[in-house]
Design an enzyme around this catalytic site. Structure first.
Site, PDB file in Angstrom:
ATOM      1  N   ALA A  68      10.284   5.168   0.845  1.00 34.07           N
ATOM      2  CA  ALA A  68      11.663   4.719   1.101  1.00 34.07           C
ATOM      3  C   ALA A  68      11.972   3.463   0.291  1.00 34.07           C
ATOM      4  O   ALA A  68      13.064   3.333  -0.279  1.00 34.07           O
ATOM      5  CB  ALA A  68      11.870   4.456   2.591  1.00 34.07           C
ATOM      6  N   ALA A  69      11.020   2.535   0.212  1.00 37.74           N
ATOM      7  CA  ALA A  69      11.256   1.300  -0.542  1.00 37.74           C
ATOM      8  C   ALA A  69      11.454   1.603  -2.028  1.00 37.74           C
ATOM      9  O   ALA A  69      12.318   1.001  -2.682  1.00 37.74           O
ATOM     10  CB  ALA A  69      10.098   0.323  -0.331  1.00 37.74           C
ATOM     11  N   GLY A 103       2.020   4.859   5.793  1.00 31.77           N
ATOM     12  CA  GLY A 103       2.950   4.668   6.901  1.00 31.77           C
ATOM     13  C   GLY A 103       3.742   3.373   6.861  1.00 31.77           C
ATOM     14  O   GLY A 103       4.355   2.986   7.850  1.00 31.77           O
ATOM     15  N   LEU A 104       3.741   2.697   5.703  1.00 27.71           N
ATOM     16  CA  LEU A 104       4.490   1.437   5.619  1.00 27.71           C
ATOM     17  C   LEU A 104       5.828   1.625   4.895  1.00 27.71           C
ATOM     18  O   LEU A 104       6.483   0.648   4.526  1.00 27.71           O
ATOM     19  CB  LEU A 104       3.650   0.358   4.922  1.00 27.71           C
ATOM     20  CG  LEU A 104       2.317   0.011   5.603  1.00 27.71           C
ATOM     21  CD1 LEU A 104       1.562  -1.053   4.811  1.00 27.71           C
ATOM     22  CD2 LEU A 104       2.525  -0.463   7.039  1.00 27.71           C
ATOM     23  N   PRO A 120       0.830  -1.209   0.000  1.00 30.49           N
ATOM     24  CA  PRO A 120       0.000   0.000   0.000  1.00 30.49           C
ATOM     25  C   PRO A 120       0.867   1.263   0.000  1.00 30.49           C
ATOM     26  O   PRO A 120       1.932   1.286   0.618  1.00 30.49           O
ATOM     27  CB  PRO A 120      -0.790  -0.114   1.304  1.00 30.49           C
ATOM     28  CG  PRO A 120      -0.711  -1.541   1.703  1.00 30.49           C
ATOM     29  CD  PRO A 120       0.596  -2.059   1.183  1.00 30.49           C
ATOM     30  N   ASP A 149      12.739   4.559   7.978  1.00 28.99           N
ATOM     31  CA  ASP A 149      12.207   3.939   6.758  1.00 28.99           C
ATOM     32  C   ASP A 149      13.313   3.533   5.796  1.00 28.99           C
ATOM     33  O   ASP A 149      13.331   2.402   5.294  1.00 28.99           O
ATOM     34  CB  ASP A 149      11.244   4.903   6.039  1.00 28.99           C
ATOM     35  CG  ASP A 149       9.927   5.049   6.779  1.00 28.99           C
ATOM     36  OD1 ASP A 149       9.880   4.676   7.964  1.00 28.99           O
ATOM     37  OD2 ASP A 149       8.957   5.538   6.185  1.00 28.99           O
TER      38      ASP A 149
HETATM   39  O1  PMV Z   1       3.655   6.746   9.642  1.00 30.76           O
HETATM   40  P1  PMV Z   1       5.121   6.731   9.477  1.00 30.76           P
HETATM   41  O2  PMV Z   1       5.696   5.466   9.009  1.00 30.76           O
HETATM   42  O3  PMV Z   1       5.613   7.940   8.724  1.00 30.76           O
HETATM   43  O4  PMV Z   1       5.742   6.810  10.936  1.00 30.76           O
HETATM   44  C1  PMV Z   1       5.770   7.961  11.677  1.00 30.76           C
HETATM   45  C2  PMV Z   1       6.449   7.635  12.972  1.00 30.76           C
HETATM   46  C3  PMV Z   1       6.571   8.799  13.884  1.00 30.76           C
HETATM   47  O5  PMV Z   1       7.219   8.340  15.055  1.00 30.76           O
HETATM   48  C4  PMV Z   1       5.219   9.359  14.274  1.00 30.76           C
HETATM   49  C5  PMV Z   1       7.380   9.926  13.249  1.00 30.76           C
HETATM   50  C6  PMV Z   1       8.858   9.611  13.036  1.00 30.76           C
HETATM   51  O6  PMV Z   1       9.492  10.331  12.231  1.00 30.76           O
HETATM   52  O7  PMV Z   1       9.421   8.726  13.687  1.00 30.76           O
END
Ligand code: PMV
Length: 321
Positions: free
Chosen positions: A111-112, A106-107, A102, A153
């Site tokens: 970056a991948a 947030g996965l 997806p 990431d």
């Molecule tokens: O949703 P993602 O994978 O962008 O994770 C964010 C994680 C946080 O701790 C909220 C922000 C960060 O930069 O670590």
């Protein structure tokens, strides 16, 4: 010449948000990610295709480089073009980027994409970057495009495995034998990481003592989870996930949909479940060694759920002559 590369996405298992406030966290590379295929050409044309977003573009090499102005369009293509613009090429190529995970929830899909392209394209340009260079240059691209980016990431996509991020943001691999079957469920609402990080910061400004205690507890959870992983203690791991979820709720990054997915997973047999990443939308993870199919079925009635495991490997490529 054909080059194929793969880089994994990631989930944060423990410590999102508190990691921004210098507490430890744990992230895991997942066996879903981005496949890139590069085919050499005999002319000065570069084509880029990203089927999942119906994107295709033709570029021309001028003095062995693409003419690229670094103006970003807030799209995944920005990352690909930034990577291509780093290198000099004798001849062009066709690049196909297949995003088999997806996007934008947030996965770690951006970056991948960046890491997978960096590996394949650096090989084609006869530079064959080592892992440290790939991680560093990929992070620089994320910073250039997003304004800020933690190293999580790009490190997960580069190195794979499960990584413990200590309070000084140093990354260390955790070695363990335990199977870690995880269900990811996506509520199909895009999360805005920057906005959520800011909302947590404002809570910290308003209630410094309370928030300090919450961040400390989140940090302790990550530390205990590291031990649980090393000892193969699945019950403790699950309990710690549930504790972490309660605290994430308390700092205001949970939503109705995330809660609904968390409780659906628990109701049908997940031992532990929590939101993953920034919250406010995006995904949850559920730790479910048993009842996996039923949990998936129930989640998929309303959301998009799938199984994943740790990707022990990070980015990798093969050259097919
Ligand atoms: O949703 P993602 O994978 O962008 O994770 C964010 C994680 C946080 O701790 C909220 C922000 C960060 O930069 O670590």
């Amino acid at each position: 010449m054909k080059i194929k590369s793969f880089a994994p996405g990631k989930v944060i298992l423990f410590g999102e948000h508190s990691v921004v406030h210098n507490r430890p966290a744990i992230a895991m590379a997942i066996d879903k990610g981005v496949d890139v295929e590069l085919n050499s050409r005999d002319d000065n044309i570069i084509t880029v295709t990203i089927p999942v977003i119906n994107y295709s573009e033709k570029l021309f090499l001028l003095d062995n480089m693409i003419d690229y102005n670094h103006i970003h369009n807030n799209m995944i293509t920005d990352y690909v073009l930034e990577v291509i613009s780093l290198f000099k090429f004798d001849k062009g190529f066709d690049l196909e980027v297949n995003i088999n995970m997806p996007l934008g929830v947030g996965l770690g899909s951006s970056a991948a994409v960046t890491v997978s392209c960096m590996k394949a394209i650096s090989l084609y340009a006869n530079e064959d970057y080592d892992l440290e260079t790939i991680a560093q240059k990929s992070r620089n691209i994320e910073i250039a495009i997003q304004g800020a980016a933690s190293p999580i990431d790009t490190s997960m996509s580069t190195y794979g495995g499960i990584i413990y991020i200590n309070h000084e943001s140093k990354l260390n691999r955790i070695d363990f034998d335990m199977q870690l079957p995880i269900i990811i469920s996506d509520c199909n609402i895009e999360a805005n990481t920057g906005k959520l990080v800011e909302s947590v910061r404002l809570k910290y400004v308003e209630y410094p003592e309370i928030m300090t205690n919450i961040f400390d507890a989140m940090g302790l959870i990550a530390d205990n989870a590291k031990i649980a992983l090393e000892e193969g203690n699945s019950e403790s791991l699950a309990n710690l996930m549930n504790l972490n979820q309660g605290l994430l709720d308390s700092i205001g990054v949970n939503t109705f949909e995330l809660s609904d997915m968390v409780f659906t997973a628990r109701k049908f047999g997940a031992l532990g479940s929590k939101l993953t990443g920034s919250g406010g939308g995006g995904c949850i993870i559920a730790y479910a060694p048993d009842n996996t199919e039923e949990i998936l079925r129930q989640l998929n009635l309303k959301y998009k759920a799938f199984k994943c495991e740790e990707s022990k490997k990070g980015v990798q490529a093969q050259i097919i002559k």
